[in-house]
Design a protein around this motif. Structure first.
Motif, PDB file in Angstrom:
ATOM      1  N   LEU A  18      55.023 -13.269 -62.131  1.00 38.38           N
ATOM      2  CA  LEU A  18      54.976 -12.153 -61.192  1.00 38.38           C
ATOM      3  C   LEU A  18      55.456 -12.609 -59.825  1.00 38.38           C
ATOM      4  O   LEU A  18      55.082 -13.694 -59.358  1.00 38.38           O
ATOM      5  CB  LEU A  18      53.558 -11.583 -61.083  1.00 38.38           C
ATOM      6  N   LYS A  19      56.265 -11.797 -59.199  1.00 37.36           N
ATOM      7  CA  LYS A  19      56.730 -12.134 -57.851  1.00 37.36           C
ATOM      8  C   LYS A  19      55.599 -11.931 -56.856  1.00 37.36           C
ATOM      9  O   LYS A  19      54.820 -11.019 -56.957  1.00 37.36           O
ATOM     10  CB  LYS A  19      57.921 -11.264 -57.471  1.00 37.36           C
ATOM     11  N   ARG A  55      48.146 -12.218 -63.810  1.00 34.78           N
ATOM     12  CA  ARG A  55      49.165 -13.243 -63.605  1.00 34.78           C
ATOM     13  C   ARG A  55      49.360 -14.177 -64.793  1.00 34.78           C
ATOM     14  O   ARG A  55      50.270 -15.002 -64.780  1.00 34.78           O
ATOM     15  CB  ARG A  55      48.850 -14.052 -62.348  1.00 34.78           C
ATOM     16  N   VAL A  56      48.512 -14.077 -65.803  1.00 33.65           N
ATOM     17  CA  VAL A  56      48.714 -14.906 -66.995  1.00 33.65           C
ATOM     18  C   VAL A  56      50.016 -14.476 -67.673  1.00 33.65           C
ATOM     19  O   VAL A  56      50.230 -13.284 -67.941  1.00 33.65           O
ATOM     20  CB  VAL A  56      47.533 -14.753 -67.972  1.00 33.65           C
ATOM     21  N   ARG A  57      50.881 -15.432 -67.962  1.00 36.85           N
ATOM     22  CA  ARG A  57      52.200 -15.119 -68.503  1.00 36.85           C
ATOM     23  C   ARG A  57      52.216 -14.988 -70.025  1.00 36.85           C
ATOM     24  O   ARG A  57      53.204 -14.525 -70.595  1.00 36.85           O
ATOM     25  CB  ARG A  57      53.203 -16.191 -68.085  1.00 36.85           C
ATOM     26  N   LEU A  58      51.144 -15.386 -70.678  1.00 38.58           N
ATOM     27  CA  LEU A  58      51.125 -15.348 -72.138  1.00 38.58           C
ATOM     28  C   LEU A  58      51.172 -13.906 -72.644  1.00 38.58           C
ATOM     29  O   LEU A  58      50.560 -13.008 -72.065  1.00 38.58           O
ATOM     30  CB  LEU A  58      49.874 -16.029 -72.666  1.00 38.58           C
ATOM     31  N   SER A  59      51.890 -13.722 -73.735  1.00 37.78           N
ATOM     32  CA  SER A  59      51.974 -12.402 -74.347  1.00 37.78           C
ATOM     33  C   SER A  59      51.921 -12.551 -75.857  1.00 37.78           C
ATOM     34  O   SER A  59      52.132 -13.639 -76.412  1.00 37.78           O
ATOM     35  CB  SER A  59      53.263 -11.687 -73.934  1.00 37.78           C
ATOM     36  N   PRO A  66      51.571  -8.435 -72.756  1.00 39.72           N
ATOM     37  CA  PRO A  66      50.734  -9.395 -72.026  1.00 39.72           C
ATOM     38  C   PRO A  66      49.309  -9.403 -72.578  1.00 39.72           C
ATOM     39  O   PRO A  66      48.735  -8.338 -72.842  1.00 39.72           O
ATOM     40  CB  PRO A  66      50.781  -8.878 -70.583  1.00 39.72           C
ATOM     41  N   ILE A  67      48.741 -10.580 -72.757  1.00 38.85           N
ATOM     42  CA  ILE A  67      47.447 -10.683 -73.443  1.00 38.85           C
ATOM     43  C   ILE A  67      46.323 -10.001 -72.667  1.00 38.85           C
ATOM     44  O   ILE A  67      45.321  -9.593 -73.259  1.00 38.85           O
ATOM     45  CB  ILE A  67      47.074 -12.149 -73.733  1.00 38.85           C
ATOM     46  N   GLU A  68      46.485  -9.853 -71.366  1.00 37.83           N
ATOM     47  CA  GLU A  68      45.405  -9.250 -70.580  1.00 37.83           C
ATOM     48  C   GLU A  68      45.218  -7.766 -70.892  1.00 37.83           C
ATOM     49  O   GLU A  68      44.148  -7.212 -70.634  1.00 37.83           O
ATOM     50  CB  GLU A  68      45.651  -9.489 -69.095  1.00 37.83           C
ATOM     51  N   PHE A  69      46.223  -7.117 -71.457  1.00 35.96           N
ATOM     52  CA  PHE A  69      46.044  -5.743 -71.922  1.00 35.96           C
ATOM     53  C   PHE A  69      44.968  -5.697 -72.995  1.00 35.96           C
ATOM     54  O   PHE A  69      44.061  -4.853 -72.960  1.00 35.96           O
ATOM     55  CB  PHE A  69      47.357  -5.197 -72.489  1.00 35.96           C
ATOM     56  N   ARG A 110      51.112  -5.198 -64.776  1.00 32.55           N
ATOM     57  CA  ARG A 110      50.583  -6.524 -64.450  1.00 32.55           C
ATOM     58  C   ARG A 110      50.469  -6.712 -62.946  1.00 32.55           C
ATOM     59  O   ARG A 110      49.449  -7.205 -62.441  1.00 32.55           O
ATOM     60  CB  ARG A 110      51.484  -7.615 -65.029  1.00 32.55           C
ATOM     61  N   ARG A 111      51.513  -6.335 -62.233  1.00 34.12           N
ATOM     62  CA  ARG A 111      51.490  -6.488 -60.768  1.00 34.12           C
ATOM     63  C   ARG A 111      50.387  -5.650 -60.147  1.00 34.12           C
ATOM     64  O   ARG A 111      49.665  -6.114 -59.244  1.00 34.12           O
ATOM     65  CB  ARG A 111      52.849  -6.094 -60.176  1.00 34.12           C
TER      66      ARG A 111
END
Length: 249
Positions: free
Chosen positions: A247-248, A98-102, A8-11, A92-93
């Motif tokens: 994410l659920k 919540r950004v889905r891009l990876s 995930p890009i947020e990492f 992520r959770r």
């Protein structure tokens, strides 16, 4: 066997903002090596990690592990003697990312943290630029107008004007860092960067004084035998983002 993982890009973004890129690289090496999600991390395994990561001190390795344990990305099970490597989606959770891009990485690329981070920052801005153009039908930047041409227009093949200042404002990093990350990404063939120049400046000193008086930074450079205004770079990502599951709630 495919050894690629979609990170995930947020990492990468968070690691750049908070200054733990090398520790993220160590975590990615664990994710690639231990696909079962657990590792003993005994002396032999730590020595192998130190050789592959070019870590010259066991103290550094233990500090990396301590950092990951404190973040909750590694969890030690005293009964089994294994470290549990937490999944990307669980992290992520927990962080509400919540950004889905990876971004896909493998054993050949995961060490290029700076280049990958630069590619992600400018790649995301590139996608956002064309999304705005599509929504507004046209966007004007410093005298140039960019049109959404047709429903069949493929923004993935179209360069976009992406400024360092835009990266600074959105991702909260310094201009010098944003510029260096762009250079790293270009060097590793993740971005195609085109320098753009405007009209010839007849009197460089007078123009610099004018810009200084108006609180505008000087962007005058010497190019092709004359002083010219340097315009915003146009950038094209040479990679494709992947998508992870939502994410659920």
């Amino acid at each position: 066997m495919n050894q690629e993982i979609s990170v995930p890009i947020e990492f990468f973004i968070h690691a750049q903002q908070k200054g733990y890129a090398k520790k993220l690289q160590f975590f990615l090496s664990l994710k690639l090596l231990y696909r079962s999600g657990k590792a003993r991390l005994n002396d032999g395994e730590l020595l192998f990690l130190e050789l592959t990561e070019e870590i010259h001190s066991r103290r550094t390795t233990l500090n990396y592990i301590k950092f990951l344990v404190e973040k909750g990305w590694l969890q030690y099970n005293a009964k089994t003697g294994y470290y549990i490597i937490k999944s990307f989606d669980r992290i992520r959770r927990e962080n509400n990312w919540r950004v889905r891009l990876s971004f896909p990485v493998d054993f050949d690329s995961y060490r290029n943290i700076k280049a990958i981070t630069g590619a992600i920052l400018y790649g995301y801005l590139h996608m956002d630029f064309w999304r705005k153009v599509r929504r507004k039908k046209s966007v004007q930047i410093k005298g140039s107008t960019y049109h959404f041409l047709s429903p069949h227009f493929n923004y993935k093949e179209a360069p976009a004007p992406l400024s360092v200042l835009g990266i600074c404002n959105i991702f909260k990093i310094s201009a010098s860092t944003a510029s260096r990350l762009k250079d790293y990404a270009k060097k590793h063939n993740l971005l195609e960067v085109r320098k753009n120049y405007g009209t010839i400046v007849p009197n460089k000193k007078a123009m610099e004084l004018c810009l200084k008086y108006n609180d505008k930074g000087s962007n005058i450079v010497y190019h092709q035998g004359n002083y010219r205004f340097q315009l915003i770079d146009t950038i094209l990502p040479l990679f494709l983002f992947k998508k992870r599951q939502k994410l659920k709630t």
